[in-house]
Design a protein around this motif. Structure first.
Motif, PDB file in Angstrom:
ATOM      1  N   SER A  23      11.260   6.125  -1.844  1.00 56.95           N
ATOM      2  CA  SER A  23      10.647   7.346  -1.318  1.00 56.95           C
ATOM      3  C   SER A  23       9.873   7.023  -0.063  1.00 56.95           C
ATOM      4  O   SER A  23       9.143   6.038   0.008  1.00 56.95           O
ATOM      5  CB  SER A  23       9.700   7.957  -2.364  1.00 56.95           C
ATOM      6  N   GLY A  24      10.003   7.895   0.940  1.00 60.61           N
ATOM      7  CA  GLY A  24       9.265   7.706   2.178  1.00 60.61           C
ATOM      8  C   GLY A  24      10.028   6.901   3.195  1.00 60.61           C
ATOM      9  O   GLY A  24       9.536   6.678   4.292  1.00 60.61           O
ATOM     10  N   SER A  25      11.268   6.455   2.865  1.00 64.43           N
ATOM     11  CA  SER A  25      12.031   5.687   3.846  1.00 64.43           C
ATOM     12  C   SER A  25      13.422   6.294   4.014  1.00 64.43           C
ATOM     13  O   SER A  25      14.391   5.608   4.217  1.00 64.43           O
ATOM     14  CB  SER A  25      12.157   4.232   3.394  1.00 64.43           C
ATOM     15  N   ASP A  76       0.830  -1.203   0.000  1.00 63.50           N
ATOM     16  CA  ASP A  76       0.000   0.000   0.000  1.00 63.50           C
ATOM     17  C   ASP A  76       0.867   1.256   0.000  1.00 63.50           C
ATOM     18  O   ASP A  76       1.952   1.282   0.600  1.00 63.50           O
ATOM     19  CB  ASP A  76      -0.890   0.041   1.245  1.00 63.50           C
ATOM     20  N   GLY A  77       0.358   2.290  -0.637  1.00 61.05           N
ATOM     21  CA  GLY A  77       1.080   3.557  -0.644  1.00 61.05           C
ATOM     22  C   GLY A  77       0.192   4.688  -1.117  1.00 61.05           C
ATOM     23  O   GLY A  77      -1.003   4.511  -1.369  1.00 61.05           O
ATOM     24  N   ILE A  78       0.788   5.856  -1.232  1.00 58.57           N
ATOM     25  CA  ILE A  78       0.084   7.040  -1.731  1.00 58.57           C
ATOM     26  C   ILE A  78       0.972   7.700  -2.776  1.00 58.57           C
ATOM     27  O   ILE A  78       2.163   7.930  -2.543  1.00 58.57           O
ATOM     28  CB  ILE A  78      -0.239   8.039  -0.606  1.00 58.57           C
ATOM     29  N   VAL A 137       4.920   7.406  -1.690  1.00 62.83           N
ATOM     30  CA  VAL A 137       5.289   7.025  -0.324  1.00 62.83           C
ATOM     31  C   VAL A 137       4.626   5.677  -0.036  1.00 62.83           C
ATOM     32  O   VAL A 137       3.399   5.561  -0.060  1.00 62.83           O
ATOM     33  CB  VAL A 137       4.825   8.077   0.707  1.00 62.83           C
ATOM     34  N   TRP A 138       5.434   4.659   0.223  1.00 55.37           N
ATOM     35  CA  TRP A 138       4.912   3.304   0.490  1.00 55.37           C
ATOM     36  C   TRP A 138       4.794   3.096   1.992  1.00 55.37           C
ATOM     37  O   TRP A 138       5.719   3.394   2.744  1.00 55.37           O
ATOM     38  CB  TRP A 138       5.809   2.262  -0.161  1.00 55.37           C
ATOM     39  N   THR A 139       3.644   2.605   2.435  1.00 51.57           N
ATOM     40  CA  THR A 139       3.305   2.633   3.856  1.00 51.57           C
ATOM     41  C   THR A 139       3.186   1.268   4.526  1.00 51.57           C
ATOM     42  O   THR A 139       3.459   1.144   5.718  1.00 51.57           O
ATOM     43  CB  THR A 139       1.972   3.365   4.055  1.00 51.57           C
ATOM     44  N   GLN A 140       2.756   0.256   3.801  1.00 48.79           N
ATOM     45  CA  GLN A 140       2.478  -1.031   4.450  1.00 48.79           C
ATOM     46  C   GLN A 140       2.559  -2.179   3.465  1.00 48.79           C
ATOM     47  O   GLN A 140       2.027  -2.114   2.360  1.00 48.79           O
ATOM     48  CB  GLN A 140       1.076  -0.994   5.065  1.00 48.79           C
ATOM     49  N   SER A 181       8.467   2.522   6.894  1.00 51.40           N
ATOM     50  CA  SER A 181       8.783   3.823   7.491  1.00 51.40           C
ATOM     51  C   SER A 181       8.063   4.969   6.799  1.00 51.40           C
ATOM     52  O   SER A 181       7.918   6.054   7.373  1.00 51.40           O
ATOM     53  CB  SER A 181      10.296   4.063   7.469  1.00 51.40           C
ATOM     54  N   GLY A 182       7.574   4.747   5.574  1.00 53.56           N
ATOM     55  CA  GLY A 182       6.790   5.784   4.914  1.00 53.56           C
ATOM     56  C   GLY A 182       5.523   6.129   5.667  1.00 53.56           C
ATOM     57  O   GLY A 182       4.990   7.239   5.531  1.00 53.56           O
TER      58      GLY A 182
END
Length: 212
Positions: A193-195, A43-45, A61-64, A72-73
């Motif tokens: 990105s995001g980490s 998952d990401g945005i 940004v990758w979240t899960q 870490s995103g």
């Protein structure tokens, strides 16, 4: 016949319509699209950010992970929520601009509208990456923009300071001092990105002491 328009004069200095330099920016998200990786189910945005000079950049940004493991995103998304004073994000259909067959077109997409069209401050940096084609490395490298930090546009407070009800920004100057381009080291994993930085000053969860 002509009267000086200072805003128009400043726009003449903007060469190109894209953000391409590491730095501190204030603007809005004009796209905050829900993403799911086709390959791994992560998952990401996907964001399109437009700064005050109307320049834009895109980053994800990758979240899960599909397994539920947080990336870490997710800390950066929570930092955005704190800086924008949003307690929750919900998916809704929004009309946004996306690339389709080499052209930018307006289309409906699942988005998090609570993150869009409100001023926010970002620390962005250029990140080198290895280019891929059909799932394979091409041997070529490129540069793209990545998210390094988030702050409140009006106050320059970072997430931890917003949640602590501070009124004077102190953290941002320290983080700006850490901001630099990120080259891809030989043999190193491709940056995501995001980490790009730790989570010591960005809360991963909200609690009953939220000041908004």
């Amino acid at each position: 016949m002509y009267t000086l328009n200072t805003d128009a004069a400043k726009k003449a200095d903007v060469i190109g319509a894209y953000i391409s330099e590491t730095g501190k920016y204030v603007g809005t998200f004009v796209r905050a699209e829900k993403l799911v990786s086709a390959k791994a189910g992560t998952d990401g945005i996907g964001f399109t950010f437009r700064d005050e000079s109307a320049r834009e950049c895109r980053f994800d940004v990758w979240t899960q992970k599909q397994s539920g493991e947080a990336l870490s995103g997710l800390n950066l998304i929570n930092a955005m929520m704190a800086c924008l004073q949003r307690r929750a994000l919900t998916v809704s259909t929004q009309t946004v601009k996306k690339w389709d067959n080499g052209a930018e077109v307006s289309m409906a997409a699942p988005c998090f509208a609570e993150l869009m069209n409100t001023k926010i401050g970002l620390l962005l940096r250029t990140e080198e990456y290895e280019k891929m084609k059909d799932g394979q490395k091409t041997g070529e490298r490129g540069w793209r923009m990545g998210l390094f930090g988030v702050f409140q546009a009006e106050t320059e407070l970072m997430a931890s300071e917003v949640l602590a009800r501070k009124t004077q920004p102190e953290q941002l100057a320290k983080v700006v001092g850490m901001l630099a381009d990120k080259p891809l080291k030989a043999g190193a994993a491709r940056p995501t990105s995001g980490s790009t930085r730790g989570s010591s000053d960005v809360p991963a969860n909200f609690d009953d002491d939220i000041p908004f």
